[in-house]
Design a protein around this motif. Sequence first.
Motif, PDB file in Angstrom:
ATOM      1  N   SER A  98       0.814  -1.108   0.014  1.00 47.02           N
ATOM      2  CA  SER A  98      -0.146  -0.085   0.151  1.00 47.02           C
ATOM      3  C   SER A  98       0.989   1.222   0.004  1.00 47.02           C
ATOM      4  O   SER A  98       1.979   1.106   0.455  1.00 47.02           O
ATOM      5  N   LYS A  99       0.273   2.442  -0.255  1.00 43.24           N
ATOM      6  CA  LYS A  99       1.138   3.535  -0.540  1.00 43.24           C
ATOM      7  C   LYS A  99       0.381   4.622   0.339  1.00 43.24           C
ATOM      8  O   LYS A  99      -1.006   4.732  -0.073  1.00 43.24           O
ATOM      9  N   VAL A 100       0.940   5.620   0.696  1.00 42.42           N
ATOM     10  CA  VAL A 100       0.187   6.923   1.235  1.00 42.42           C
ATOM     11  C   VAL A 100       1.151   7.967   0.835  1.00 42.42           C
ATOM     12  O   VAL A 100       2.338   8.118   0.936  1.00 42.42           O
ATOM     13  N   LYS A 101       0.484   9.250   0.556  1.00 39.33           N
ATOM     14  CA  LYS A 101       0.997  10.433   0.303  1.00 39.33           C
ATOM     15  C   LYS A 101       0.879  11.165   1.409  1.00 39.33           C
ATOM     16  O   LYS A 101      -0.262  11.634   1.824  1.00 39.33           O
ATOM     17  N   LEU A 102       2.021  11.969   2.192  1.00 38.51           N
ATOM     18  CA  LEU A 102       1.839  12.621   3.288  1.00 38.51           C
ATOM     19  C   LEU A 102       2.275  14.084   2.903  1.00 38.51           C
ATOM     20  O   LEU A 102       3.251  14.311   2.143  1.00 38.51           O
ATOM     21  N   ASP A 103       1.675  15.080   3.690  1.00 41.60           N
ATOM     22  CA  ASP A 103       2.083  16.457   3.660  1.00 41.60           C
ATOM     23  C   ASP A 103       2.300  16.971   5.055  1.00 41.60           C
ATOM     24  O   ASP A 103       1.345  16.660   5.759  1.00 41.60           O
TER      25      ASP A 103
END
Length: 59
Positions: free
Chosen positions: A29-34
Motif C-alpha cells: 500500500s502507499k500513502v502520500k503525506l504532507d
Amino acid sequence: MYQPTCTICGIESGYTKDEGAKTVLPSTSKVKLDFRLVSEQNPEEILTLLRKHLDKHGF
C-alpha cells in the motif's frame, strides 16, 4: 497558520490494475503525506520521529 499539520493526501492499496475485485489481502500500500511545519521545527527531526513511529508499528 500557527499549528503543525500532517495531512494524508492520498492512499492506494488493493487490486487496482484491472476491472473486478479480488478477495486477497493486498501485499503493498502507499500513502502520500504532507507535513506543514512551524518555526523552530527541524524537518530532519520530524522525519526521524515519523520513521520511529512507523517502525514501532511494523511498517
